[in-house]
Motif scaffolding. Structure first.
Motif, PDB file in Angstrom:
ATOM      1  N   LEU A  66       0.712  -1.101  -0.077  1.00  0.00           N
ATOM      2  CA  LEU A  66      -0.101  -0.123  -0.002  1.00  0.00           C
ATOM      3  C   LEU A  66       0.772   1.162  -0.017  1.00  0.00           C
ATOM      4  O   LEU A  66       1.810   1.363   0.600  1.00  0.00           O
ATOM      5  CB  LEU A  66      -0.889  -0.010   1.367  1.00  0.00           C
ATOM      6  N   ALA A  67       0.582   2.345  -0.396  1.00  0.00           N
ATOM      7  CA  ALA A  67       0.944   3.732  -0.489  1.00  0.00           C
ATOM      8  C   ALA A  67      -0.248   4.584   0.074  1.00  0.00           C
ATOM      9  O   ALA A  67      -1.440   4.354  -0.345  1.00  0.00           O
ATOM     10  CB  ALA A  67       1.233   4.430  -1.936  1.00  0.00           C
ATOM     11  N   CYS A  68       0.111   5.279   1.174  1.00  0.00           N
ATOM     12  CA  CYS A  68      -1.183   5.929   1.814  1.00  0.00           C
ATOM     13  C   CYS A  68      -0.583   7.405   2.365  1.00  0.00           C
ATOM     14  O   CYS A  68       0.553   7.779   2.418  1.00  0.00           O
ATOM     15  CB  CYS A  68      -1.293   5.199   3.267  1.00  0.00           C
ATOM     16  N   LEU A  69      -1.889   8.228   1.890  1.00  0.00           N
ATOM     17  CA  LEU A  69      -1.841   9.600   2.240  1.00  0.00           C
ATOM     18  C   LEU A  69      -2.383   9.891   3.639  1.00  0.00           C
ATOM     19  O   LEU A  69      -3.524   9.623   3.701  1.00  0.00           O
ATOM     20  CB  LEU A  69      -2.601  10.296   1.150  1.00  0.00           C
ATOM     21  N   TYR A  70      -1.957  10.565   4.330  1.00  0.00           N
ATOM     22  CA  TYR A  70      -2.220  11.036   5.579  1.00  0.00           C
ATOM     23  C   TYR A  70      -2.153  12.395   5.678  1.00  0.00           C
ATOM     24  O   TYR A  70      -1.288  13.356   6.261  1.00  0.00           O
ATOM     25  CB  TYR A  70      -1.265  10.384   6.898  1.00  0.00           C
ATOM     26  N   PRO A  71      -3.410  13.054   5.361  1.00  0.00           N
ATOM     27  CA  PRO A  71      -3.530  14.411   5.450  1.00  0.00           C
ATOM     28  C   PRO A  71      -3.664  15.120   6.880  1.00  0.00           C
ATOM     29  O   PRO A  71      -3.908  14.608   7.892  1.00  0.00           O
ATOM     30  CB  PRO A  71      -5.068  14.760   4.735  1.00  0.00           C
ATOM     31  N   LYS A  72      -3.242  16.261   6.837  1.00  0.00           N
ATOM     32  CA  LYS A  72      -3.212  17.212   8.182  1.00  0.00           C
ATOM     33  C   LYS A  72      -3.702  18.445   8.124  1.00  0.00           C
ATOM     34  O   LYS A  72      -4.165  18.687   9.080  1.00  0.00           O
ATOM     35  CB  LYS A  72      -1.622  17.467   8.690  1.00  0.00           C
ATOM     36  N   ARG A  73      -3.836  19.027   6.791  1.00  0.00           N
ATOM     37  CA  ARG A  73      -4.575  20.181   6.772  1.00  0.00           C
ATOM     38  C   ARG A  73      -4.878  20.183   5.436  1.00  0.00           C
ATOM     39  O   ARG A  73      -4.472  19.563   4.376  1.00  0.00           O
ATOM     40  CB  ARG A  73      -3.345  21.480   7.003  1.00  0.00           C
ATOM     41  N   ALA A  74      -6.076  20.711   5.334  1.00  0.00           N
ATOM     42  CA  ALA A  74      -6.891  20.987   4.005  1.00  0.00           C
ATOM     43  C   ALA A  74      -7.616  22.184   3.925  1.00  0.00           C
ATOM     44  O   ALA A  74      -8.140  22.851   5.108  1.00  0.00           O
ATOM     45  CB  ALA A  74      -7.720  19.889   3.612  1.00  0.00           C
ATOM     46  N   GLY A  75      -7.655  22.929   2.943  1.00  0.00           N
ATOM     47  CA  GLY A  75      -8.403  24.165   2.718  1.00  0.00           C
ATOM     48  C   GLY A  75      -8.215  25.012   1.513  1.00  0.00           C
ATOM     49  O   GLY A  75      -7.141  24.602   0.685  1.00  0.00           O
ATOM     50  N   PHE A  76      -9.017  25.926   1.369  1.00  0.00           N
ATOM     51  CA  PHE A  76      -9.053  26.797   0.041  1.00  0.00           C
ATOM     52  C   PHE A  76      -7.687  27.800   0.495  1.00  0.00           C
ATOM     53  O   PHE A  76      -7.570  28.378   1.736  1.00  0.00           O
ATOM     54  CB  PHE A  76      -9.919  27.805  -0.021  1.00  0.00           C
ATOM     55  N   GLN A  77      -6.876  28.112  -0.336  1.00  0.00           N
ATOM     56  CA  GLN A  77      -5.820  29.045  -0.442  1.00  0.00           C
ATOM     57  C   GLN A  77      -5.983  29.787  -1.868  1.00  0.00           C
ATOM     58  O   GLN A  77      -5.660  29.552  -2.888  1.00  0.00           O
ATOM     59  CB  GLN A  77      -4.292  28.582  -0.326  1.00  0.00           C
ATOM     60  N   GLU A  99      -1.891  20.272  -4.782  1.00  0.00           N
ATOM     61  CA  GLU A  99      -2.819  21.572  -4.875  1.00  0.00           C
ATOM     62  C   GLU A  99      -3.701  21.507  -6.083  1.00  0.00           C
ATOM     63  O   GLU A  99      -3.306  20.594  -7.039  1.00  0.00           O
ATOM     64  CB  GLU A  99      -1.772  22.786  -5.514  1.00  0.00           C
ATOM     65  N   GLY A 100      -4.855  21.860  -6.139  1.00  0.00           N
ATOM     66  CA  GLY A 100      -5.747  21.464  -6.909  1.00  0.00           C
ATOM     67  C   GLY A 100      -7.091  22.513  -6.735  1.00  0.00           C
ATOM     68  O   GLY A 100      -6.830  23.468  -6.345  1.00  0.00           O
ATOM     69  N   VAL A 101      -8.198  21.911  -7.374  1.00  0.00           N
ATOM     70  CA  VAL A 101      -9.506  22.588  -7.201  1.00  0.00           C
ATOM     71  C   VAL A 101     -10.490  21.417  -6.680  1.00  0.00           C
ATOM     72  O   VAL A 101     -10.222  20.403  -6.818  1.00  0.00           O
ATOM     73  CB  VAL A 101      -9.993  22.812  -8.631  1.00  0.00           C
ATOM     74  N   LEU A 102     -11.443  22.242  -6.001  1.00  0.00           N
ATOM     75  CA  LEU A 102     -12.496  21.520  -5.575  1.00  0.00           C
ATOM     76  C   LEU A 102     -13.702  21.907  -6.348  1.00  0.00           C
ATOM     77  O   LEU A 102     -14.346  22.883  -6.190  1.00  0.00           O
ATOM     78  CB  LEU A 102     -12.820  21.698  -4.011  1.00  0.00           C
ATOM     79  N   GLU A 103     -14.274  21.012  -7.164  1.00  0.00           N
ATOM     80  CA  GLU A 103     -15.433  21.378  -8.032  1.00  0.00           C
ATOM     81  C   GLU A 103     -16.761  20.855  -7.321  1.00  0.00           C
ATOM     82  O   GLU A 103     -16.714  19.871  -6.502  1.00  0.00           O
ATOM     83  CB  GLU A 103     -15.150  20.599  -9.387  1.00  0.00           C
ATOM     84  N   GLY A 104     -17.851  21.600  -7.350  1.00  0.00           N
ATOM     85  CA  GLY A 104     -18.877  21.413  -6.772  1.00  0.00           C
ATOM     86  C   GLY A 104     -18.790  22.044  -5.429  1.00  0.00           C
ATOM     87  O   GLY A 104     -17.998  22.589  -5.020  1.00  0.00           O
ATOM     88  N   ARG A 105     -19.776  21.468  -4.661  1.00  0.00           N
ATOM     89  CA  ARG A 105     -19.999  21.931  -3.288  1.00  0.00           C
ATOM     90  C   ARG A 105     -19.034  21.107  -2.332  1.00  0.00           C
ATOM     91  O   ARG A 105     -18.771  19.907  -2.708  1.00  0.00           O
ATOM     92  CB  ARG A 105     -21.358  21.806  -2.636  1.00  0.00           C
ATOM     93  N   PRO A 106     -18.588  21.469  -1.238  1.00  0.00           N
ATOM     94  CA  PRO A 106     -17.869  20.745  -0.200  1.00  0.00           C
ATOM     95  C   PRO A 106     -18.748  19.619   0.039  1.00  0.00           C
ATOM     96  O   PRO A 106     -17.762  18.552   0.596  1.00  0.00           O
ATOM     97  CB  PRO A 106     -17.409  21.673   0.920  1.00  0.00           C
ATOM     98  N   GLU A 107     -19.701  19.720   0.307  1.00  0.00           N
ATOM     99  CA  GLU A 107     -20.742  18.484   0.799  1.00  0.00           C
ATOM    100  C   GLU A 107     -20.814  17.394  -0.229  1.00  0.00           C
ATOM    101  O   GLU A 107     -20.793  16.467   0.307  1.00  0.00           O
ATOM    102  CB  GLU A 107     -21.963  19.049   1.176  1.00  0.00           C
ATOM    103  N   ASN A 108     -20.407  17.741  -1.181  1.00  0.00           N
ATOM    104  CA  ASN A 108     -20.540  16.536  -2.303  1.00  0.00           C
ATOM    105  C   ASN A 108     -19.864  17.255  -3.710  1.00  0.00           C
ATOM    106  O   ASN A 108     -20.516  17.551  -4.656  1.00  0.00           O
ATOM    107  CB  ASN A 108     -22.198  16.229  -2.783  1.00  0.00           C
ATOM    108  N   GLY A 109     -18.580  16.855  -3.699  1.00  0.00           N
ATOM    109  CA  GLY A 109     -17.893  17.443  -4.820  1.00  0.00           C
ATOM    110  C   GLY A 109     -16.695  16.367  -5.485  1.00  0.00           C
ATOM    111  O   GLY A 109     -16.909  15.448  -4.898  1.00  0.00           O
ATOM    112  N   LYS A 110     -15.798  17.112  -6.127  1.00  0.00           N
ATOM    113  CA  LYS A 110     -14.679  16.129  -6.452  1.00  0.00           C
ATOM    114  C   LYS A 110     -13.379  17.088  -6.573  1.00  0.00           C
ATOM    115  O   LYS A 110     -13.326  18.188  -6.726  1.00  0.00           O
ATOM    116  CB  LYS A 110     -14.971  15.830  -8.008  1.00  0.00           C
ATOM    117  N   PHE A 111     -12.483  16.638  -5.798  1.00  0.00           N
ATOM    118  CA  PHE A 111     -11.317  17.137  -5.542  1.00  0.00           C
ATOM    119  C   PHE A 111     -10.172  16.835  -6.959  1.00  0.00           C
ATOM    120  O   PHE A 111     -10.282  15.380  -7.033  1.00  0.00           O
ATOM    121  CB  PHE A 111     -10.688  16.763  -4.543  1.00  0.00           C
TER     122      PHE A 111
END
Length: 148
Positions: A66-77, A99-111
């Motif tokens: 496995l390769a695993c990502l462990y997020p610590k912080r997330a948000g808009f900049q 770094e990327g975009v969050l499409e749609g609403r944070p409740e139901n979107g796509k990163f």
């Protein structure tokens, strides 16, 4: 749920591979994030079985499945959505910033985001393509469904 793609470069061009096995859960509250998203290292698919076999050897997929990502912080900049954390792969854990975009609403979107890494950062052998060694740097693209 999501998919990860990579793009590697060699002097005459580039190639891509994909891995649709990304699974996990990240809890995001304000700027704080926690959880993990993992993928199966044996599932990389570039469309070339010999290249994929070599990739599994280089990534030591049998020893480190496995390769695993462990997020610590997330948000808009600004307009960008940024995820910072650690990536664990081949027995090492290193900082990573997507770094990327969050499409749609944070409740139901796509990163959709990306980061760059290097074979040398992980102590991995660089593959060869037509007797040419690939560049050390690899681009990694992540696409994931987001539900808050």
């Amino acid at each position: 749920m999501g998919e990860v793609r990579y793009r590697g470069y060699y002097p005459l061009g580039s190639w891509e591979g994909r891995n649709p096995t990304a699974r996990g859960e990240v809890l995001w509250d304000g700027e704080q994030a926690k959880g993990q998203v993992c993928l199966e290292q044996r599932a990389w698919d570039s469309g070339n079985e010999e290249r994929d076999k070599k990739a599994r050897e280089i990534l030591r997929a049998e020893a480190f499945p496995l390769a695993c990502l462990y997020p610590k912080r997330a948000g808009f900049q600004g307009a960008r959505f940024v995820v910072e954390g650690e990536l664990e792969m081949v027995g090492k854990r290193l900082p990573v910033r997507l770094e990327g975009v969050l499409e749609g609403r944070p409740e139901n979107g796509k990163f959709q985001g990306a980061f760059r890494t290097r074979f040398s950062d992980w102590g991995l052998e660089r593959p060869r393509f037509l007797f040419l060694e690939v560049r050390d740097e690899v681009e990694v693209f992540v696409e994931a469904r987001v539900r808050r």
